[in-house]
Write an enzyme that holds these catalytic residues in place. Structure first.
Site, PDB file in Angstrom:
ATOM      1  N   HIS A 158     -46.861 -53.708  34.054  1.00 38.39           N
ATOM      2  CA  HIS A 158     -47.300 -55.095  33.943  1.00 38.39           C
ATOM      3  C   HIS A 158     -46.482 -55.876  34.983  1.00 38.39           C
ATOM      4  CE1 HIS A 158     -47.548 -59.119  32.091  1.00 38.39           C
ATOM      5  NE2 HIS A 158     -48.541 -58.677  31.341  1.00 38.39           N
TER       6      HIS A 158
ATOM      7  N   ASP B  61     -40.122 -51.573  28.737  1.00 37.55           N
ATOM      8  CA  ASP B  61     -40.962 -52.733  28.448  1.00 37.55           C
ATOM      9  C   ASP B  61     -41.815 -52.333  27.242  1.00 37.55           C
ATOM     10  OD1 ASP B  61     -42.988 -54.543  28.191  1.00 37.55           O
ATOM     11  OD2 ASP B  61     -43.729 -54.370  30.248  1.00 37.55           O
TER      12      ASP B  61
ATOM     13  N   GLN C 112     -46.038 -53.669  24.417  1.00 39.81           N
ATOM     14  CA  GLN C 112     -47.246 -53.060  23.865  1.00 39.81           C
ATOM     15  C   GLN C 112     -46.916 -51.894  22.918  1.00 39.81           C
ATOM     16  OE1 GLN C 112     -50.382 -54.576  23.606  1.00 39.81           O
ATOM     17  NE2 GLN C 112     -50.004 -54.958  25.761  1.00 39.81           N
TER      18      GLN C 112
ATOM     19  N   LYS D 181     -47.197 -60.707  20.202  1.00 46.20           N
ATOM     20  CA  LYS D 181     -48.090 -59.542  20.197  1.00 46.20           C
ATOM     21  C   LYS D 181     -47.941 -58.723  18.921  1.00 46.20           C
ATOM     22  CE  LYS D 181     -48.738 -59.242  25.119  1.00 46.20           C
ATOM     23  NZ  LYS D 181     -48.587 -58.490  26.362  1.00 46.20           N
TER      24      LYS D 181
ATOM     25  N   CYS E  99     -52.870 -58.592  34.523  1.00 43.60           N
ATOM     26  CA  CYS E  99     -51.479 -58.668  34.989  1.00 43.60           C
ATOM     27  C   CYS E  99     -50.940 -57.313  35.436  1.00 43.60           C
ATOM     28  CB  CYS E  99     -50.552 -59.250  33.914  1.00 43.60           C
ATOM     29  SG  CYS E  99     -51.025 -60.849  33.322  1.00 43.60           S
TER      30      CYS E  99
HETATM   31  C1  PLP Z   1     -47.976 -58.719  27.421  1.00 44.25           C
HETATM   32  C2  PLP Z   1     -47.137 -57.805  28.170  1.00 44.25           C
HETATM   33  C3  PLP Z   1     -46.016 -58.247  28.877  1.00 44.25           C
HETATM   34  C4  PLP Z   1     -45.655 -59.705  29.006  1.00 44.25           C
HETATM   35  O1  PLP Z   1     -45.480 -60.308  27.768  1.00 44.25           O
HETATM   36  P1  PLP Z   1     -45.279 -61.896  27.716  1.00 44.25           P
HETATM   37  O2  PLP Z   1     -45.217 -62.183  26.266  1.00 44.25           O
HETATM   38  O3  PLP Z   1     -46.466 -62.496  28.381  1.00 44.25           O
HETATM   39  O4  PLP Z   1     -44.028 -62.191  28.431  1.00 44.25           O
HETATM   40  C5  PLP Z   1     -45.249 -57.320  29.529  1.00 44.25           C
HETATM   41  N1  PLP Z   1     -45.552 -56.010  29.479  1.00 44.25           N
HETATM   42  C6  PLP Z   1     -46.612 -55.538  28.806  1.00 44.25           C
HETATM   43  C7  PLP Z   1     -46.861 -54.070  28.769  1.00 44.25           C
HETATM   44  C8  PLP Z   1     -47.445 -56.418  28.134  1.00 44.25           C
HETATM   45  O5  PLP Z   1     -48.512 -55.954  27.483  1.00 44.25           O
END
Ligand code: PLP
Length: 403
Positions: free
Chosen positions: A118, A195, A198, A221, A360
Site C-alpha cells: 500500500h 503493515d 488488513q 478497519k 492506493c
Molecule cells: C488501509 C491500509 C493502509 C492505510 O490505512 P490508513 O488507515 O488509511 O492509514 C495501509 N496498508 C494497508 C494494507 C491497508 O489496507
C-alpha cells in the site's frame, strides 16, 4: 455470525431504494452500536483531557484512554501498554517509524520492501531513502499473487536495516508469512515492520509468535472509529528511538534549553490524543473478542470460498489473487469490456458498495498489468445473500453495457 448484521445500525438503511450491501470493509469497516455508544458515553459522562489535573473527569478519561492501550496490547499479545502507541492511522504509524527508526540510517543502507505494498508502506520509506541516501529493494510477486519468499530472502543482506512488508494485501487478499519475514530480518540484524492494516481485523495476530519488531494497523478497519491507529513496537527498540512529534504530554520535564521524554508509550504521543476514539476502539476490540477471531476468520473463509465460486462462474469476469494458500476476504475482479468505475456505479444502483480504482497500490496494479480493478471485501456482518446480490448485479451491469 447470523446475528452480526443486526448490531450494525447503518446496515438497515437503504441505498437507491435497495437494501444496503456493504462490500468495502477493506477501505473501512462499519461500526457496531457498542462502538458508537462508547464514544457517545465518553462525551456525555467523562469528557476531559487525559493525564492532567487531579480531578474526577480527567481521571475517568485517563482510565478509559489507558485501558484502550491495555486492551490493544492484549489483543495482539504485546508485552503491555508501553508497547502500544496510538496514532491517527496506519499511515501515521509508518511515517513515525520512517522518521524515528529511520533516523539511524546511513548512506548506502538498504530498506527491503515488496511490490505488494500500500502507498502507506512505500512512500514514507522512499522519502527516508531520499533523506539518507539509502537504497530501496523490492521483493517480487509470483504470478499467482504471492510474495516470492526466496527472492525476498536473497535480497536481504548485510546492508539491510529495515524489512517492511504487508501482513495481508489490500488488493489481492494474500496473507504473507509475517513470521518468516521477521526471521529473515532477524538473521541479518535488520528491523522487521509489518503493515497489519488488513491483517489485524481479519486474523488472530500474536506479535510474540510472529517475532516482528514493529506492527502497524488502524482502528477503523476493525470496527473502530476513524482517526485512531496503532504502532506496536518492541519496548527496547522504542526506548532507543527519538520521538517523531514533540510538544505537550510527551515530556517528563522541560527547561528553556531542552526536554526529557516521558515514559513509553506517551513519549510518542504528543498533544491531546483522540480520547473518544480510544473509547470507541476499546469497544471495537471487545466486540471482536466476544465474537472470537477464529470465528471471524472462519466466517470470512466460507464467504470467500462462496464468492470465488459464485462470481467466478460469471462469464467474462476475471478474478485476481492467489488460488491457493491463506487469503483474507477480498475479491478483486474486472468485467471484460467495462471500466471498473462503471461497474462500481452500476452496482451502487443495486445498493451494493464496492471499491474501484488503484486502491492506493499503483505499483502493484502496474505489476499486474491492469489500470484499475473492482474490489469486493467482506467482514463479519456480510452473508452469502450479499454475495448473491453482487452476482446478480454484475449480471445486470453486463446486460446494460452489452458485454
Ligand atoms: C488501509 C491500509 C493502509 C492505510 O490505512 P490508513 O488507515 O488509511 O492509514 C495501509 N496498508 C494497508 C494494507 C491497508 O489496507
Amino acid at each position: 455470525m447470523k446475528t452480526a448484521a443486526r448490531d450494525f445500525p447503518i446496515l438497515s438503511r437503504k441505498i437507491n431504494g435497495k437494501r444496503l450491501v456493504y462490500l468495502d470493509s477493506a477501505a473501512t469497516a462499519q461500526k457496531p452500536l457498542s462502538v458508537i455508544e462508547a464514544e457517545m458515553e465518553f462525551y456525555t459522562k467523562s469528557n476531559a483531557n487525559v493525564h492532567r489535573g487531579m480531578n474526577t473527569l480527567s481521571r475517568m478519561a485517563t482510565e478509559i484512554y489507558e485501558q484502550a492501550h491495555s486492551k490493544t496490547a492484549k489483543f495482539i499479545n504485546a508485552k503491555g501498554m508501553q508497547e502500544i502507541i496510538f496514532t491517527k492511522n496506519t499511515t501515521e504509524s509508518l511515517n513515525l517509524l520512517a522518521y524515528s527508526l529511520g533516523e539511524k540510517l546511513k548512506s548506502g543502507d538498504e530498506i527491503l520492501l515488496t511490490k505488494m505494498e500500500h502507498h502507506a508502506n512505500l512512500v514514507p520509506w522512499q522519502q527516508l531513502a531520499k533523506r539518507k541516501g539509502a537504497v530501496i529493494k523490492f521483493a517480487d510477486i509470483t504470478i499467482d499473487g504471492r510474495l516470492d519468499m526466496d527472492g525476498l530472502a536473497s535480497k536481504a543482506g548485510r546492508r539491510t536495516k529495515i524489512i517492511a512488508a504487508t501482513g495481508a494485501s489490500n488488493i489481492l487478499g494474500t496473507v504473507n508469512p509475517a513470521k518468516e519475514i521477521a526471521k529473515i530480518a532477524k538473521d541479518c540484524n535488520a528491523c522487521s515492520v509489518i503493515d497489519a492494516a488488513q491483517a489485524v481485523p481479519h486474523i488472530a495476530i500474536d506479535v510474540k509468535r510472529i517475532g516482528c519488531d514493529f506492527l502497524a494497523f488502524s482502528a477503523h478497519k476493525m470496527l473502530g472509529p476513524t482517526g485512531i491507529g496503532v504502532l506496536h513496537g518492541r519496548e527496547g527498540l522504542l526506548e532507543e528511538m527519538d520521538p517523531f512529534l514533540t510538544g505537550g504530554d510527551m515530556i517528563s520535564s522541560v527547561t528553556l534549553q531542552g526536554a526529557e521524554w516521558n515514559v513509553l508509550p506517551w513519549k510518542f504521543e504528543a498533544g491531546t490524543p483522540n480520547i473518544a476514539g480510544a473509547a470507541g476502539f476499546g469497544a471495537a476490540i471487545e466486540y471482536l473478542e466476544k465474537t472470537g477471531m477464529e470465528n471471524v476468520e472462519g466466517h470470512e473463509k466460507e464467504l470467500l470460498k462462496y464468492a470465488l465460486k459464485r462470481i467466478g462462474e460469471i462469464e467474462n469476469v476475471k478474478i485476481y489473487g492467489p488460488a491457493k494458500g491463506p487469503r483474507v476476504g477480498v475479491v478483486p475482479f474486472n468485467i471484460e469490456g467495462m471500466h471498473a468505475h462503471d461497474v462500481s456505479e452500476m452496482l451502487d444502483r443495486h445498493g451494493i458498495i464496492i471499491r474501484a480504482g488503484n486502491h492506493c497500490a499503483q505499483p502493484l496494479m502496474h505489476e499486474m498489468g491492469i489500470g484499475g480493478v473492482c474490489r469486493a471485501s467482506f467482514y463479519i456482518y456480510n452473508t452469502k445473500r450479499d454475495i448473491d446480490a453482487l452476482a446478480i448485479a454484475i449480471g445486470d451491469a453486463k446486460k446494460v453495457f452489452g458485454v
